[in-house]
Write a protein that holds these residues in place. Sequence first.
Motif, PDB file in Angstrom:
ATOM      1  N   PRO A   6      13.990  51.963   5.387  1.00 57.80           N
ATOM      2  CA  PRO A   6      13.570  52.215   4.013  1.00 57.80           C
ATOM      3  C   PRO A   6      14.700  51.962   3.018  1.00 57.80           C
ATOM      4  CG  PRO A   6      13.874  54.285   5.185  1.00 57.80           C
ATOM      5  CD  PRO A   6      13.983  53.196   6.204  1.00 57.80           C
ATOM      6  N   PRO A   7      14.372  51.804   1.726  1.00 58.44           N
ATOM      7  CA  PRO A   7      15.413  51.634   0.703  1.00 58.44           C
ATOM      8  C   PRO A   7      16.385  52.810   0.728  1.00 58.44           C
ATOM      9  CG  PRO A   7      13.248  51.175  -0.214  1.00 58.44           C
ATOM     10  CD  PRO A   7      13.018  51.754   1.148  1.00 58.44           C
ATOM     11  N   LEU A   8      17.621  52.527   0.321  1.00 55.36           N
ATOM     12  CA  LEU A   8      18.661  53.556   0.394  1.00 55.36           C
ATOM     13  C   LEU A   8      18.361  54.763  -0.483  1.00 55.36           C
ATOM     14  CD1 LEU A   8      21.828  51.329   0.610  1.00 55.36           C
ATOM     15  CD2 LEU A   8      21.128  53.034   2.275  1.00 55.36           C
ATOM     16  N   ARG A   9      17.705  54.561  -1.604  1.00 57.15           N
ATOM     17  CA  ARG A   9      17.351  55.709  -2.453  1.00 57.15           C
ATOM     18  C   ARG A   9      16.436  56.676  -1.693  1.00 57.15           C
ATOM     19  NH1 ARG A   9      19.289  55.476  -7.444  1.00 57.15           N
ATOM     20  NH2 ARG A   9      19.795  53.438  -8.344  1.00 57.15           N
ATOM     21  N   GLU A  10      15.509  56.124  -0.912  1.00 57.37           N
ATOM     22  CA  GLU A  10      14.631  56.982  -0.111  1.00 57.37           C
ATOM     23  C   GLU A  10      15.433  57.716   0.967  1.00 57.37           C
ATOM     24  OE1 GLU A  10      11.210  55.031   1.481  1.00 57.37           O
ATOM     25  OE2 GLU A  10      10.682  54.081  -0.438  1.00 57.37           O
ATOM     26  N   VAL A  11      16.385  57.032   1.561  1.00 55.32           N
ATOM     27  CA  VAL A  11      17.235  57.660   2.582  1.00 55.32           C
ATOM     28  C   VAL A  11      18.030  58.808   1.970  1.00 55.32           C
ATOM     29  CG1 VAL A  11      19.178  57.283   4.143  1.00 55.32           C
ATOM     30  CG2 VAL A  11      17.395  55.531   3.927  1.00 55.32           C
ATOM     31  N   ILE A  12      18.592  58.576   0.800  1.00 58.92           N
ATOM     32  CA  ILE A  12      19.390  59.614   0.127  1.00 58.92           C
ATOM     33  C   ILE A  12      18.522  60.822  -0.216  1.00 58.92           C
ATOM     34  CG2 ILE A  12      20.575  60.120  -2.052  1.00 58.92           C
ATOM     35  CD1 ILE A  12      21.812  57.325  -1.848  1.00 58.92           C
ATOM     36  N   PHE A  27      28.190  55.802  -3.725  1.00 56.42           N
ATOM     37  CA  PHE A  27      27.324  55.040  -2.830  1.00 56.42           C
ATOM     38  C   PHE A  27      26.872  53.730  -3.466  1.00 56.42           C
ATOM     39  CE2 PHE A  27      25.856  59.424  -1.146  1.00 56.42           C
ATOM     40  CZ  PHE A  27      26.952  59.497  -0.303  1.00 56.42           C
ATOM     41  N   LEU A  28      26.893  52.655  -2.679  1.00 56.99           N
ATOM     42  CA  LEU A  28      26.323  51.371  -3.087  1.00 56.99           C
ATOM     43  C   LEU A  28      24.902  51.289  -2.551  1.00 56.99           C
ATOM     44  CD1 LEU A  28      29.096  48.690  -2.488  1.00 56.99           C
ATOM     45  CD2 LEU A  28      28.009  49.237  -4.651  1.00 56.99           C
ATOM     46  N   LEU A  29      23.944  51.128  -3.450  1.00 60.78           N
ATOM     47  CA  LEU A  29      22.539  51.140  -3.041  1.00 60.78           C
ATOM     48  C   LEU A  29      21.899  49.756  -3.032  1.00 60.78           C
ATOM     49  CD1 LEU A  29      21.268  54.343  -4.899  1.00 60.78           C
ATOM     50  CD2 LEU A  29      22.434  54.130  -2.700  1.00 60.78           C
ATOM     51  N   ASP A  30      22.548  48.765  -3.612  1.00 61.07           N
ATOM     52  CA  ASP A  30      21.994  47.417  -3.712  1.00 61.07           C
ATOM     53  C   ASP A  30      22.305  46.653  -2.427  1.00 61.07           C
ATOM     54  OD1 ASP A  30      21.392  44.774  -4.230  1.00 61.07           O
ATOM     55  OD2 ASP A  30      22.154  44.805  -6.278  1.00 61.07           O
ATOM     56  N   LEU A  31      21.306  46.453  -1.589  1.00 56.23           N
ATOM     57  CA  LEU A  31      21.535  45.793  -0.303  1.00 56.23           C
ATOM     58  C   LEU A  31      21.861  44.310  -0.466  1.00 56.23           C
ATOM     59  CD1 LEU A  31      18.833  47.535   1.909  1.00 56.23           C
ATOM     60  CD2 LEU A  31      21.296  47.943   1.871  1.00 56.23           C
ATOM     61  N   ASN A  32      21.482  43.699  -1.590  1.00 55.88           N
ATOM     62  CA  ASN A  32      21.918  42.322  -1.848  1.00 55.88           C
ATOM     63  C   ASN A  32      23.424  42.283  -2.050  1.00 55.88           C
ATOM     64  OD1 ASN A  32      19.333  41.065  -1.751  1.00 55.88           O
ATOM     65  ND2 ASN A  32      18.916  41.808  -3.826  1.00 55.88           N
ATOM     66  N   GLY A  55      28.914  56.589   4.537  1.00 56.41           N
ATOM     67  CA  GLY A  55      27.943  57.318   3.716  1.00 56.41           C
ATOM     68  C   GLY A  55      26.534  57.135   4.258  1.00 56.41           C
ATOM     69  N   PRO A  56      25.562  56.817   3.398  1.00 55.95           N
ATOM     70  CA  PRO A  56      24.191  56.614   3.876  1.00 55.95           C
ATOM     71  C   PRO A  56      23.983  55.289   4.601  1.00 55.95           C
ATOM     72  CG  PRO A  56      24.291  56.267   1.510  1.00 55.95           C
ATOM     73  CD  PRO A  56      25.647  56.773   1.914  1.00 55.95           C
ATOM     74  N   GLY A  57      25.010  54.410   4.585  1.00 59.03           N
ATOM     75  CA  GLY A  57      24.934  53.227   5.443  1.00 59.03           C
ATOM     76  C   GLY A  57      24.554  51.924   4.775  1.00 59.03           C
ATOM     77  N   GLY A  58      24.768  51.792   3.482  1.00 57.47           N
ATOM     78  CA  GLY A  58      24.420  50.536   2.808  1.00 57.47           C
ATOM     79  C   GLY A  58      25.186  49.342   3.354  1.00 57.47           C
ATOM     80  N   LEU A  59      26.505  49.448   3.409  1.00 59.99           N
ATOM     81  CA  LEU A  59      27.301  48.349   3.953  1.00 59.99           C
ATOM     82  C   LEU A  59      27.098  48.228   5.454  1.00 59.99           C
ATOM     83  CD1 LEU A  59      29.352  46.099   3.621  1.00 59.99           C
ATOM     84  CD2 LEU A  59      31.182  47.803   3.725  1.00 59.99           C
ATOM     85  N   THR A  60      26.918  49.342   6.120  1.00 57.28           N
ATOM     86  CA  THR A  60      26.678  49.333   7.570  1.00 57.28           C
ATOM     87  C   THR A  60      25.472  48.472   7.903  1.00 57.28           C
ATOM     88  OG1 THR A  60      27.358  51.652   7.470  1.00 57.28           O
ATOM     89  CG2 THR A  60      26.537  50.835   9.577  1.00 57.28           C
ATOM     90  N   ARG A  61      24.397  48.689   7.196  1.00 53.59           N
ATOM     91  CA  ARG A  61      23.184  47.908   7.416  1.00 53.59           C
ATOM     92  C   ARG A  61      23.438  46.430   7.168  1.00 53.59           C
ATOM     93  NH1 ARG A  61      18.561  51.610   4.483  1.00 53.59           N
ATOM     94  NH2 ARG A  61      17.461  49.601   4.460  1.00 53.59           N
ATOM     95  N   ALA A  62      24.202  46.130   6.114  1.00 55.75           N
ATOM     96  CA  ALA A  62      24.484  44.733   5.781  1.00 55.75           C
ATOM     97  C   ALA A  62      25.321  44.072   6.873  1.00 55.75           C
ATOM     98  CB  ALA A  62      25.206  44.655   4.442  1.00 55.75           C
ATOM     99  N   LEU A  63      26.322  44.770   7.377  1.00 55.13           N
ATOM    100  CA  LEU A  63      27.166  44.203   8.429  1.00 55.13           C
ATOM    101  C   LEU A  63      26.348  43.876   9.675  1.00 55.13           C
ATOM    102  CD1 LEU A  63      30.191  46.639   8.033  1.00 55.13           C
ATOM    103  CD2 LEU A  63      30.248  44.172   7.565  1.00 55.13           C
ATOM    104  N   LEU A  64      25.442  44.774  10.034  1.00 53.65           N
ATOM    105  CA  LEU A  64      24.595  44.543  11.204  1.00 53.65           C
ATOM    106  C   LEU A  64      23.581  43.435  10.939  1.00 53.65           C
ATOM    107  CD1 LEU A  64      24.150  48.299  12.107  1.00 53.65           C
ATOM    108  CD2 LEU A  64      25.287  46.582  13.561  1.00 53.65           C
ATOM    109  N   THR A  65      23.009  43.423   9.753  1.00 53.34           N
ATOM    110  CA  THR A  65      22.039  42.378   9.397  1.00 53.34           C
ATOM    111  C   THR A  65      22.687  41.007   9.380  1.00 53.34           C
ATOM    112  OG1 THR A  65      20.738  43.942   8.094  1.00 53.34           O
ATOM    113  CG2 THR A  65      20.420  41.613   7.613  1.00 53.34           C
TER     114      THR A  65
END
Length: 290
Positions: A6-12, A27-32, A55-65
């Motif tokens: 889900p979007p990071l705002r929903e996760v937060i 927190f960085l919420l923009d996955l782009n 944090g909530p994993g914004g960059l984490t998700r990007a690194l894995l993606t």
Amino acid sequence: MADALPPLREVINKYELRAKKSFGQNFLLDLNLTGRIARVAGDLSNAVVYEVGPGPGGLTRALLTEGAKRVVAVEMDRRCLPALADISNAFDGRLSVIEGDAMTIDEPAALAAAPGEDIHIASNLPYNVGTMLLIRWLTQETWPPFYKSLTLMFQREVAERIVAAPGSKAYGRLSVLAQWRGKAKIAFNVPAAAFTPPPKVTSAIIHYVPGAPLDPTVRLADLELVVERAFNQRRKMLRASLKGLPVPPEPLLEAAGIDPTARAETLSVADFVRLTKIYAEMKANSLRGA
């Protein structure tokens, strides 16, 4: 390609993750945007990526993606752990999370890279420990260090100090430590509005690649001491600011071909390396003659 989470705002909102100033969190919420940061790090397909303060994993998700083989994240805010567990599940366990303080982690042991795997460090660093962690990574005694590159978020002011050229106001100890055995560049700026909550300053992404030292015979401890003394009183002439060294400053500067009336910010990184080499030789000669 977006992930299925889900979007990071929903996760937060789900995990009630309000950024805490005590943790230096923004927190960085923009996955782009986080995807753009991850791409600065380069090809991660055979890499273990070390991330501090996900944090909530914004960059984490990007690194894995973007294809990181594995991500090892260190997080001291246990409120974030459930959100990070969701990411690990969504990416087939390619994320491992260590709860703890990054300043105390034995990084090579924690990362446990297999033979042939590269280690890259990529983080939106917490503001309150960012510079300390960078200095730790820049001052590894063993060189080349355990990592292949650093891709890090800093306040723009700190980023400018890392890449500063001689003669500029930003040029100082951090510039010399970064540039004497590696190359650093500012990849791009990140506006305050990209963060939640927005900081009061613009940020920037630094990409650093370690390389061969300008002179491999120069000891890190000697360089750190000379540079620290030189910039400790940066308005003073070097013949005055270097008085705290255990060798007389004027003969040292003259032997290095440096004007004793010059100031620290006018010396190039190569000048500091040469000055340090001669300092070490003079100190050794002094001890032998004692």
